[in-house]
Design an enzyme around this catalytic site. Structure first.
Site, PDB file in Angstrom:
ATOM      1  NE  ARG A 199      -4.181  -1.871   1.571  1.00  0.00           N
ATOM      2  CZ  ARG A 199      -4.181  -3.021   2.249  1.00  0.00           C
ATOM      3  NH1 ARG A 199      -3.318  -3.204   3.215  1.00  0.00           N
ATOM      4  NH2 ARG A 199      -5.044  -3.941   1.950  1.00  0.00           N
ATOM      5  CE  LYS A 248       1.014  14.373 -14.618  1.00  0.00           C
ATOM      6  NZ  LYS A 248       0.729  14.837 -15.979  1.00  0.00           N
ATOM      7  CD  GLU A 254       9.774  16.481 -22.290  1.00  0.00           C
ATOM      8  OE1 GLU A 254       9.235  17.590 -22.082  1.00  0.00           O
ATOM      9  OE2 GLU A 254       9.116  15.423 -22.450  1.00  0.00           O
ATOM     10  CE  LYS A 276       7.493  17.535 -13.846  1.00  0.00           C
ATOM     11  NZ  LYS A 276       7.609  16.309 -14.635  1.00  0.00           N
ATOM     12  CD  GLU A 308      -1.755  17.775 -16.400  1.00  0.00           C
ATOM     13  OE1 GLU A 308      -0.793  17.053 -16.066  1.00  0.00           O
ATOM     14  OE2 GLU A 308      -2.153  17.906 -17.551  1.00  0.00           O
ATOM     15  NE  ARG A 337       2.489  17.664 -13.012  1.00  0.00           N
ATOM     16  CZ  ARG A 337       3.024  16.769 -12.201  1.00  0.00           C
ATOM     17  NH1 ARG A 337       2.654  16.721 -10.945  1.00  0.00           N
ATOM     18  NH2 ARG A 337       3.916  15.912 -12.641  1.00  0.00           N
ATOM     19  CG  ASN A 371       0.514  18.413 -20.694  1.00  0.00           C
ATOM     20  OD1 ASN A 371       1.441  17.662 -20.403  1.00  0.00           O
ATOM     21  ND2 ASN A 371      -0.665  18.358 -20.115  1.00  0.00           N
ATOM     22  CG  HIS A 405       3.951  16.969 -23.889  1.00  0.00           C
ATOM     23  ND1 HIS A 405       4.904  17.944 -24.068  1.00  0.00           N
ATOM     24  CD2 HIS A 405       4.568  15.959 -23.229  1.00  0.00           C
ATOM     25  CE1 HIS A 405       6.039  17.536 -23.516  1.00  0.00           C
ATOM     26  NE2 HIS A 405       5.864  16.337 -23.006  1.00  0.00           N
ATOM     27  CG  HIS A 460       0.765  12.643 -25.340  1.00  0.00           C
ATOM     28  ND1 HIS A 460       0.218  13.494 -24.409  1.00  0.00           N
ATOM     29  CD2 HIS A 460       1.968  12.266 -24.830  1.00  0.00           C
ATOM     30  CE1 HIS A 460       1.044  13.616 -23.379  1.00  0.00           C
ATOM     31  NE2 HIS A 460       2.110  12.875 -23.614  1.00  0.00           N
ATOM     32  CG  HIS A 516       7.913  11.567 -24.356  1.00  0.00           C
ATOM     33  ND1 HIS A 516       6.567  11.760 -24.559  1.00  0.00           N
ATOM     34  CD2 HIS A 516       8.321  12.591 -23.560  1.00  0.00           C
ATOM     35  CE1 HIS A 516       6.180  12.840 -23.904  1.00  0.00           C
ATOM     36  NE2 HIS A 516       7.218  13.366 -23.285  1.00  0.00           N
TER      37      HIS A 516
HETATM   38  N1  LIG Z   1       6.526  10.774 -15.162  1.00  0.00           N
HETATM   39  C1  LIG Z   1       6.674  11.837 -15.919  1.00  0.00           C
HETATM   40  O1  LIG Z   1       6.366  12.963 -15.510  1.00  0.00           O
HETATM   41  C2  LIG Z   1       7.233  11.676 -17.292  1.00  0.00           C
HETATM   42  C3  LIG Z   1       7.622  12.815 -18.044  1.00  0.00           C
HETATM   43  C4  LIG Z   1       8.198  12.634 -19.296  1.00  0.00           C
HETATM   44  C5  LIG Z   1       8.398  11.338 -19.787  1.00  0.00           C
HETATM   45  N2  LIG Z   1       8.022  10.261 -19.054  1.00  0.00           N
HETATM   46  C6  LIG Z   1       8.237   8.884 -19.543  1.00  0.00           C
HETATM   47  O2  LIG Z   1       9.640   8.654 -19.642  1.00  0.00           O
HETATM   48  C7  LIG Z   1       9.865   7.596 -20.573  1.00  0.00           C
HETATM   49  C8  LIG Z   1      11.072   7.925 -21.424  1.00  0.00           C
HETATM   50  O3  LIG Z   1      12.200   8.032 -20.608  1.00  0.00           O
HETATM   51  P1  LIG Z   1      13.692   8.113 -21.208  1.00  0.00           P
HETATM   52  O4  LIG Z   1      13.686   8.994 -22.380  1.00  0.00           O
HETATM   53  O5  LIG Z   1      14.564   8.412 -20.072  1.00  0.00           O
HETATM   54  O6  LIG Z   1      13.928   6.641 -21.798  1.00  0.00           O
HETATM   55  P2  LIG Z   1      14.411   5.258 -21.150  1.00  0.00           P
HETATM   56  O7  LIG Z   1      14.134   5.190 -19.713  1.00  0.00           O
HETATM   57  O8  LIG Z   1      13.858   4.192 -22.024  1.00  0.00           O
HETATM   58  O9  LIG Z   1      16.000   5.319 -21.360  1.00  0.00           O
HETATM   59  C9  LIG Z   1      16.518   5.331 -22.675  1.00  0.00           C
HETATM   60  C10 LIG Z   1      17.647   4.325 -22.852  1.00  0.00           C
HETATM   61  O10 LIG Z   1      18.848   4.840 -22.283  1.00  0.00           O
HETATM   62  C11 LIG Z   1      19.492   3.862 -21.482  1.00  0.00           C
HETATM   63  N3  LIG Z   1      20.215   4.634 -20.453  1.00  0.00           N
HETATM   64  C12 LIG Z   1      19.691   5.265 -19.389  1.00  0.00           C
HETATM   65  N4  LIG Z   1      20.622   5.970 -18.747  1.00  0.00           N
HETATM   66  C13 LIG Z   1      21.797   5.768 -19.409  1.00  0.00           C
HETATM   67  C14 LIG Z   1      23.091   6.246 -19.217  1.00  0.00           C
HETATM   68  N5  LIG Z   1      23.402   7.128 -18.261  1.00  0.00           N
HETATM   69  N6  LIG Z   1      24.072   5.817 -20.079  1.00  0.00           N
HETATM   70  C15 LIG Z   1      23.755   4.968 -21.089  1.00  0.00           C
HETATM   71  N7  LIG Z   1      22.520   4.508 -21.321  1.00  0.00           N
HETATM   72  C16 LIG Z   1      21.537   4.894 -20.486  1.00  0.00           C
HETATM   73  C17 LIG Z   1      18.376   2.986 -20.990  1.00  0.00           C
HETATM   74  O11 LIG Z   1      18.862   1.713 -20.685  1.00  0.00           O
HETATM   75  C18 LIG Z   1      17.428   2.972 -22.183  1.00  0.00           C
HETATM   76  O12 LIG Z   1      17.804   1.978 -23.085  1.00  0.00           O
HETATM   77  C19 LIG Z   1       8.576   7.444 -21.361  1.00  0.00           C
HETATM   78  O13 LIG Z   1       7.935   6.253 -20.968  1.00  0.00           O
HETATM   79  C20 LIG Z   1       7.736   8.643 -20.936  1.00  0.00           C
HETATM   80  O14 LIG Z   1       6.345   8.376 -20.962  1.00  0.00           O
HETATM   81  C21 LIG Z   1       7.453  10.406 -17.819  1.00  0.00           C
HETATM   82 ZN   LIG Z   2       7.302  15.077 -22.074  1.00  0.00          ZN
END
Ligand SMILES: NC(=O)c1ccc[n+]([C@@H]2O[C@H](COP(=O)([O-])OP(=O)(O)OC[C@H]3O[C@@H](n4cnc5c(N)ncnc54)[C@H](O)[C@@H]3O)[C@@H](O)[C@H]2O)c1
Ligand SMILES: [Zn+2]
Length: 368
Positions: free
Chosen positions: A127, A149, A191, A238, A248, A252, A256, A259, A263, A275
């Site tokens: 929980r 999030k 971003e 942020k 949001e 917030r 977007n 976005h 999306h 993304h």
């Molecule tokens: N929660 C939120 O507010 C929020 C905001 C924006 C995006 N997101 C989410 O984030 C995700 C995308 O995240 P991302 O772009 O970080 O991609 P990811 O987490 O898939 O990482 C990208 C790749 O980089 C590799 N990697 C990570 N760190 C590394 C490093 N230091 N050196 C070498 N390789 C490394 C990982 O193994 C992976 O293969 C999406 O699912 C998106 O929906 C969430």
């Molecule tokens: Zn984003």
């Protein structure tokens, strides 16, 4: 202490759910020292993916042990597909397998995929247990690790199941960005540009002069300093937005910018598109609409196009439009977008004719 010998701390002001974001080069080696005071107990459950584990898990575990924390790790496959019900179930089973108490802390070591999945798992494990975010991609350091999030993807779309679960701490070691592939850096940079656009004109101007260094051009010291500064500027922006509107309700939504289009493009590409790459395209569409409706200076979009060089992507027009329509439905049937009067002057509730928004979306894609 980090390579540059200094760290930046930013507070996310959320009352009893408030927390610090600590940013600096080399922080992984002192993680135990930063984590210990915010952990309810001594057990740390590190969730990470394979490429990140290979590079950074030993250093993190060593640092935790030095601080008297007992780490265990859970290594998942990399990639967006990991944000699934199947992986969530397997992870929760594995976590329960080591019999954690309610005072355990989940540590998300990785990019946005790991941050979102591990954060969600922490929010429902027993929980709800504490989570600490240790973001390792540019995108995760400037955006996804902050704000609470969490979630996974379903066959109906991305991030449709999840929770708000604020971390106890965000620890962003900017030195780990040195090993990040260029494509991932560029995706995260979209971003960064978003924050520069919604935050303030000095940040946008600074980025014009220092963006190349954030992406890795120039001497090691300059690159390191530029990255620390960019991550701090984005997190500051942020933190402000999240503190004003955690869930949001209204403002917030500023986060977007670009976005709605992003999306739709992600859906149209069958989620094959990164993304951040989708955000780069979405920003240009939002800026074009901003020129038409709010009189934004076209030089802003020209600069964004210069640095992000977005290219139309192969996507299914029908799927992309359907995602746009769903987005509109979710907003009581109105096509409302975040647009910009000028850098630092965003509006989050601009109503536009649906046809015009669809036309802009069409211009971003080529039929797949
Ligand atoms: N929660 C939120 O507010 C929020 C905001 C924006 C995006 N997101 C989410 O984030 C995700 C995308 O995240 P991302 O772009 O970080 O991609 P990811 O987490 O898939 O990482 C990208 C790749 O980089 C590799 N990697 C990570 N760190 C590394 C490093 N230091 N050196 C070498 N390789 C490394 C990982 O193994 C992976 O293969 C999406 O699912 C998106 O929906 C969430
Ligand atoms: Zn984003």
């Amino acid at each position: 202490m980090g390579a540059s010998g200094k760290t930046t701390t930013i507070r996310v002001e959320l009352g009893e759910r408030g927390y610090d974001i600590v940013i600096g080069a080399g922080l992984l080696a002192e993680a135990g020292w930063h984590l210990k005071p915010v952990m309810p107990g001594r057990r740390a459950l590190i969730v990470t993916d394979r490429p990140v584990a290979e590079r950074y898990l030993p250093e993190l575990e060593q640092s935790l042990r030095r601080a008297g924390i007992e780490p265990e790790h859970f290594v998942l496959p990399p990639g967006e597909h990991t944000k699934s019900f199947a992986q969530l179930e397997a992870l929760l089973d594995d976590l329960l397998g080591v019999r954690p108490g309610r005072d355990a802390t989940v540590i998300a070591l990785g990019g946005g995929v790991i941050g979102d999945l591990a954060g969600f798992a922490a929010s429902i494990l027993l929980r709800g247990v504490a989570v600490v975010q240790v973001p390792t991609t540019l995108l995760a350091q400037v955006d996804s690790s902050v704000g609470g999030k969490t979630g996974i993807d379903t066959r109906h779309g991305k991030n449709l199941v999840g929770s708000f679960h604020q971390p106890h701490l965000v620890l962003a070691d900017t030195a780990v960005l040195d090993s990040l592939p260029a494509r991932e850096l560029c995706a995260g940079y979209a971003e960064v540009v978003k924050y520069a656009l919604i935050d303030n004109p000095p940040f946008f101007d600074w980025l014009e002069a220092n963006g190349a260094a954030v992406l890795g051009a120039g001497g090691a010291n300059r690159v390191a300093a530029a990255r620390e500064r960019a991550v701090a500027a984005c997190c500051r922006a942020k933190a402000r937005v999240v503190a004003a509107d955690e869930r949001e309700g209204e403002s917030r939504a500023l986060l977007n910018l670009g976005h709605t289009f992003a999306h739709a493009l992600e859906a149209g590409s069958g989620y094959a598109l990164r993304h951040g790459d989708a955000v780069a395209l979405g920003l240009t569409a939002a800026l074009r609409l901003s020129e038409r409706h709010l009189g934004l200076d076209p030089a802003v979009r020209e600069e964004v196009v210069r640095v992000l060089a977005p290219r139309p992507v192969a996507a299914d027009r029908g799927l992309a439009r359907a995602a746009l329509a769903r987005d509109k439905k979710a907003r009581a049937g109105r096509a409302r977008l975040v647009l910009l009067e000028a850098p630092g002057r965003p509006l989050w509730d601009v109503e536009l004719p649906a046809g015009e928004v669809e036309d802009e979306l069409d211009a971003l894609l080529v039929d797949s």
